[in-house]
Design a protein around this motif. Structure first.
Motif, short mmCIF file in Angstrom:
data_model
loop_
_atom_site.label_atom_id
_atom_site.label_comp_id
_atom_site.label_asym_id
_atom_site.label_seq_id
_atom_site.Cartn_x
_atom_site.Cartn_y
_atom_site.Cartn_z
N GLN A 6 20.67 56.82 9.77
CA GLN A 6 19.83 56.38 8.66
C GLN A 6 19.35 54.96 8.86
O GLN A 6 18.20 54.62 8.54
CB GLN A 6 20.60 56.49 7.34
CG GLN A 6 20.84 57.92 6.88
CD GLN A 6 21.74 58.00 5.66
OE1 GLN A 6 22.62 57.15 5.46
NE2 GLN A 6 21.55 59.02 4.83
N ALA A 7 20.21 54.12 9.42
CA ALA A 7 19.83 52.72 9.66
C ALA A 7 18.67 52.62 10.64
O ALA A 7 17.77 51.78 10.48
CB ALA A 7 21.04 51.94 10.19
N ILE A 8 18.66 53.48 11.66
CA ILE A 8 17.53 53.48 12.62
C ILE A 8 16.25 53.89 11.91
O ILE A 8 15.19 53.27 12.11
CB ILE A 8 17.84 54.44 13.79
CG1 ILE A 8 18.98 53.87 14.63
CG2 ILE A 8 16.59 54.67 14.65
CD1 ILE A 8 19.46 54.80 15.74
N ALA A 9 16.33 54.92 11.06
CA ALA A 9 15.14 55.35 10.31
C ALA A 9 14.68 54.25 9.37
O ALA A 9 13.47 53.98 9.24
CB ALA A 9 15.46 56.62 9.52
N VAL A 10 15.62 53.59 8.71
CA VAL A 10 15.27 52.51 7.78
C VAL A 10 14.58 51.37 8.50
O VAL A 10 13.57 50.83 8.02
CB VAL A 10 16.55 52.00 7.06
CG1 VAL A 10 16.28 50.66 6.38
CG2 VAL A 10 17.02 53.02 6.04
N PHE A 11 15.08 51.01 9.68
CA PHE A 11 14.46 49.92 10.43
C PHE A 11 13.04 50.30 10.85
O PHE A 11 12.11 49.49 10.74
CB PHE A 11 15.29 49.57 11.66
CG PHE A 11 14.78 48.37 12.41
CD1 PHE A 11 15.02 47.10 11.95
CD2 PHE A 11 14.05 48.53 13.58
CE1 PHE A 11 14.54 45.99 12.63
CE2 PHE A 11 13.57 47.44 14.27
CZ PHE A 11 13.82 46.15 13.79
N ALA A 12 12.87 51.54 11.32
CA ALA A 12 11.55 51.99 11.75
C ALA A 12 10.56 51.98 10.58
O ALA A 12 9.43 51.50 10.71
CB ALA A 12 11.64 53.40 12.34
N ILE A 13 11.00 52.48 9.43
CA ILE A 13 10.13 52.53 8.25
C ILE A 13 9.82 51.13 7.74
O ILE A 13 8.67 50.82 7.38
CB ILE A 13 10.78 53.38 7.15
CG1 ILE A 13 10.83 54.85 7.59
CG2 ILE A 13 10.02 53.25 5.83
CD1 ILE A 13 11.73 55.71 6.73
N THR A 14 10.83 50.26 7.73
CA THR A 14 10.61 48.90 7.21
C THR A 14 9.60 48.14 8.06
O THR A 14 8.77 47.39 7.52
CB THR A 14 11.94 48.12 7.17
OG1 THR A 14 12.91 48.87 6.44
CG2 THR A 14 11.75 46.77 6.48
N THR A 15 9.65 48.32 9.37
CA THR A 15 8.71 47.57 10.22
C THR A 15 7.27 47.93 9.90
O THR A 15 6.40 47.06 9.89
CB THR A 15 9.00 47.83 11.71
OG1 THR A 15 8.98 49.24 11.97
CG2 THR A 15 10.34 47.25 12.12
N MET A 24 15.48 46.47 4.21
CA MET A 24 16.03 45.54 5.19
C MET A 24 17.39 45.02 4.74
O MET A 24 18.27 44.74 5.56
CB MET A 24 15.06 44.38 5.41
CG MET A 24 15.37 43.53 6.64
SD MET A 24 15.57 44.49 8.17
CE MET A 24 13.93 45.16 8.39
N GLY A 25 17.57 44.90 3.42
CA GLY A 25 18.88 44.49 2.91
C GLY A 25 19.97 45.48 3.27
O GLY A 25 21.13 45.11 3.45
N LEU A 79 18.12 36.39 9.33
CA LEU A 79 17.12 35.74 10.19
C LEU A 79 16.91 36.54 11.48
O LEU A 79 15.77 36.79 11.88
CB LEU A 79 17.56 34.32 10.52
CG LEU A 79 16.62 33.52 11.45
CD1 LEU A 79 15.25 33.35 10.80
CD2 LEU A 79 17.24 32.17 11.80
N VAL A 80 18.00 36.97 12.10
CA VAL A 80 17.91 37.72 13.36
C VAL A 80 17.20 39.06 13.13
O VAL A 80 16.31 39.45 13.90
CB VAL A 80 19.31 37.93 13.96
CG1 VAL A 80 19.24 38.88 15.16
CG2 VAL A 80 19.92 36.60 14.39
N VAL A 81 17.59 39.75 12.07
CA VAL A 81 17.00 41.06 11.78
C VAL A 81 15.51 40.91 11.47
O VAL A 81 14.68 41.72 11.92
CB VAL A 81 17.74 41.73 10.61
CG1 VAL A 81 16.99 42.98 10.15
CG2 VAL A 81 19.16 42.11 11.01
N CYS A 82 15.14 39.89 10.71
CA CYS A 82 13.73 39.68 10.36
C CYS A 82 12.91 39.32 11.60
O CYS A 82 11.76 39.76 11.74
CB CYS A 82 13.60 38.58 9.30
SG CYS A 82 14.13 39.10 7.65
N CYS A 83 13.47 38.50 12.49
CA CYS A 83 12.76 38.15 13.73
C CYS A 83 12.53 39.39 14.59
O CYS A 83 11.44 39.58 15.14
CB CYS A 83 13.55 37.11 14.51
SG CYS A 83 13.54 35.45 13.78
N LEU A 84 13.56 40.22 14.69
CA LEU A 84 13.42 41.46 15.46
C LEU A 84 12.38 42.38 14.81
O LEU A 84 11.56 42.99 15.51
CB LEU A 84 14.77 42.17 15.54
CG LEU A 84 14.82 43.46 16.38
CD1 LEU A 84 14.42 43.19 17.81
CD2 LEU A 84 16.22 44.07 16.33
N GLY A 85 12.40 42.46 13.49
CA GLY A 85 11.43 43.28 12.79
C GLY A 85 10.01 42.79 13.00
O GLY A 85 9.08 43.59 13.16
#
Length: 583
Positions: A94-103, A378-379, A399-405
């Motif tokens: 689910q986290a992978i899907a969430v990251f893909a959707i959030t980007t 993202m949270g 910060l790291v997650v937002c930069c990657l996004g």
């Protein structure tokens, strides 16, 4: 039951902040941006009946279930699988899907920022066909009859100025899709994307308290603008044609599995079920908070908002169809994902008094919707990391997650970014989420047991669970979702964006995202059995059985409440034995 000391993870300042944050998360881009184009792609009114039925028997029960999972355990969407550690990979999938959707959600926020700045002009730039337009461009001043009779142009070939502005100026997209590559990122859209990520970082950096305060605005402000747009859109010539297309049922469509698949898919996006974010949000609640009431309020609010967004959008489409002389379903030449950037700007340009002001207001509203959804999604990623690594400072992880996004999001601000968005939305979002939700329901209600889960809810809320919930959780949802998913995969045609058909390379890239996410389940199952259970078990089979049993960490986090829960378990020796097996 009263909790003892406050959870060091933090809690919501008050119940209203939690409710508004859930509203801001669920009532967001999934309703205003996604619902109208999914409804358009599936026949307008033909989509409403499956959508409402799915919300009632699948969406709402899943929402309530995930609220209870998070609140009972006070942990995020990965650690919650202490309930059945064999399914821990579901949380990571689910986290992978969430990251893909959030980007791609944040890339849409970047587009809203672009349109917001573009609105600061004496004439809205999409209002008239400029030197960037084609010969088939039509604006409010174009004589369509003259073009048809003297230039020999068919009405079906005409394109609105708002659509050409979006595709030719904002995106500079290639009608041949991904066949010629994706191109380089637009520097203007890149700056807008960067600003969007900076704002998300600011909202998330201080944890649940800062995002809770932001929810007062992100949840309530959009409704003011939606009603303004609905009133204006409904008064335009041809609006009734679009509205009737939206609300008129087409009963034959109920026999098409793709419509039901789309309804399930859209309900997940509308309510944000299956993403892990509901579990994350409710994990910051007080233990006895009334999430039953919240689930009802949010599901009703979500349905009404989707309906309002549909009425507003289809009123505008009816107006555009009236101008172009075509049917409502034929208004858009590009993919449905561009709908919000075609229909809404057209209505904004037709507001007689200060259209620039209303345009800025509207795109700011869309931005706040995106902020509510994206910050919640993202949270969830940030919470997963900080739960696994509590020594990491939350603001650094954010910060790291937002930069990657931001870096991943650059692909969406290329000329072919909308084609990539369609690909990721299908494979990185919809495909993964349905599989993960099926596994989630099986784990909770078949492996852990629906009666055990209902016992936990009764202990937490002092409320018995009715037959409706048990039937949906234990039987209807897993069976129906599996049948719809499998049958749709068998009969589905090639993935399209408008008239463009994705090739084998593009589909392979999309499938790889889905495969990686789905592989999280068997990978973490093996990790659980081999590395966490094998040494403490006499045989491999015992290790396998232990991995499916709940651990002693599946319990309330407050010490006093946990002790009371242990007493409830001890009243049933069989339950206590099963609970301790997974220790």
């Amino acid at each position: 039951m009263e909790a003892g000391k406050m959870d060091p993870r933090g809690q919501w300042a008050n119940p209203l902040e939690f409710l508004l944050s859930c509203v801001a998360m669920s009532v967001g881009l999934g309703n205003i941006w996604r619902f109208p184009f999914v409804a358009l792609d599936n026949g307008g009114g033909a989509f409403l009946i499956p959508y409402i039925l799915v919300l009632l028997f699948i969406g709402k029960p899943l929402y309530y279930m995930e609220l209870c999972l998070g609140q009972f355990s006070s942990i995020g969407s990965v650690k919650v699988w202490e309930l059945s550690p064999a399914f821990r990979g579901v949380g990571y999938g689910q986290a992978i899907a969430v990251f893909a959707i959030t980007t791609y959600y944040v890339s849409l926020m970047g587009l809203f920022v672009y349109y917001m700045f573009a609105s600061f002009s004496s004439v809205l730039p999409w209002d008239v066909c400029g030197n960037w337009s084609s010969v088939t461009c039509v604006d409010s001043k174009t004589n369509v009859t003259f073009m048809e009779e003297n230039l020999g142009i068919n009405a079906s070939d005409l394109t609105s100025s708002t659509e050409e502005y979006f595709t030719r100026v904002v995106l500079n997209s290639d009608p041949f899709g991904l066949d010629n590559g994706i191109g380089l990122p637009s520097w203007k859209l890149t700056l807008c994307l960067f600003l969007s990520w900076v704002i998300i970082f600011v909202v998330l950096s201080k944890g649940i308290q800062s995002s809770g305060k932001a929810a007062y605005f992100t949840a309530l402000f959009p409704y003011i603008v939606i009603f303004v747009m609905l009133i204006r859109g409904a008064t335009l010539p041809g609006a009734s044609k679009g509205i009737m297309y939206f609300i008129t049922p087409r009963w034959e469509k109920l026999l098409e599995p793709h419509v039901w698949y789309s309804a399930v898919d859209q309900s997940f996006y509308s309510l944000t079920v299956g993403f892990g974010t509901i579990i994350m949000f409710s994990s910051f609640n007080a233990f006895s908070h009334n999430v039953y009431r919240d689930a009802t309020i949010i599901s009703i609010t979500d349905t009404i908002t989707s309906f309002l967004a549909g009425l507003t959008t289809f009123a505008m489409l009816g107006h555009l169809a009236d101008i172009l002389g075509v049917e409502v379903k034929d208004v858009l030449k590009g993919g449905g994902t561009s709908l919000a950037f075609v229909s809404y700007p057209d209505v904004l340009s037709r507001i007689k008094i200060a259209p620039q002001f209303f345009s800025v207001l509207f795109f700011f509203m869309l931005f706040t919707l995106g902020l509510g959804s994206s910050s919640a999604l993202m949270g969830c990623i940030v919470t997963i990391i900080t739960d696994d690594f509590p020594r990491f400072r939350r603001w650094i992880v954010t910060l790291v997650v937002c930069c990657l996004g931001f870096l991943v999001g650059l692909v969406y601000v290329t000329p072919q970014g909308q084609y990539v968005l369609t690909l990721v939305d299908h494979y990185g979002g919809s495909f993964i989420l349905i599989i993960m939700v099926i596994l989630e329901v099986i784990a909770v209600h078949w492996v852990y047991g629906v009666n055990n889960f209902c016992r936990d809810i009764e202990f937490m809320l002092n409320r018995k669970t009715g037959v409706y919930w048990k039937f949906c959780w234990a039987l209807l949802i897993p069976v129906v979702l599996t049948l719809i998913f499998v049958y749709n995969q068998i009969i589905s045609g090639p993935l399209k964006a408008g008239s463009y058909v994705f090739g084998p390379v593009a589909n392979a890239c999309g499938i790889s995202i889905a495969v990686v996410a789905c592989l999280m389940v068997p990978i973490f199952l093996v990790v659980e059995i081999v590395y966490r259970r094998r040494n403490s078990s006499s045989t491999l089979w015992e290790a396998v059985k232990d991995s499916f049993a709940s651990t002693t960490e599946w319990c309330p986090k407050d010490a006093a409440i946990r002790q009371e829960y242990r007493q409830v378990l001890s009243s049933d020796p069989l339950i206590l034995e099963c609970h301790e097996v997974g220790h």
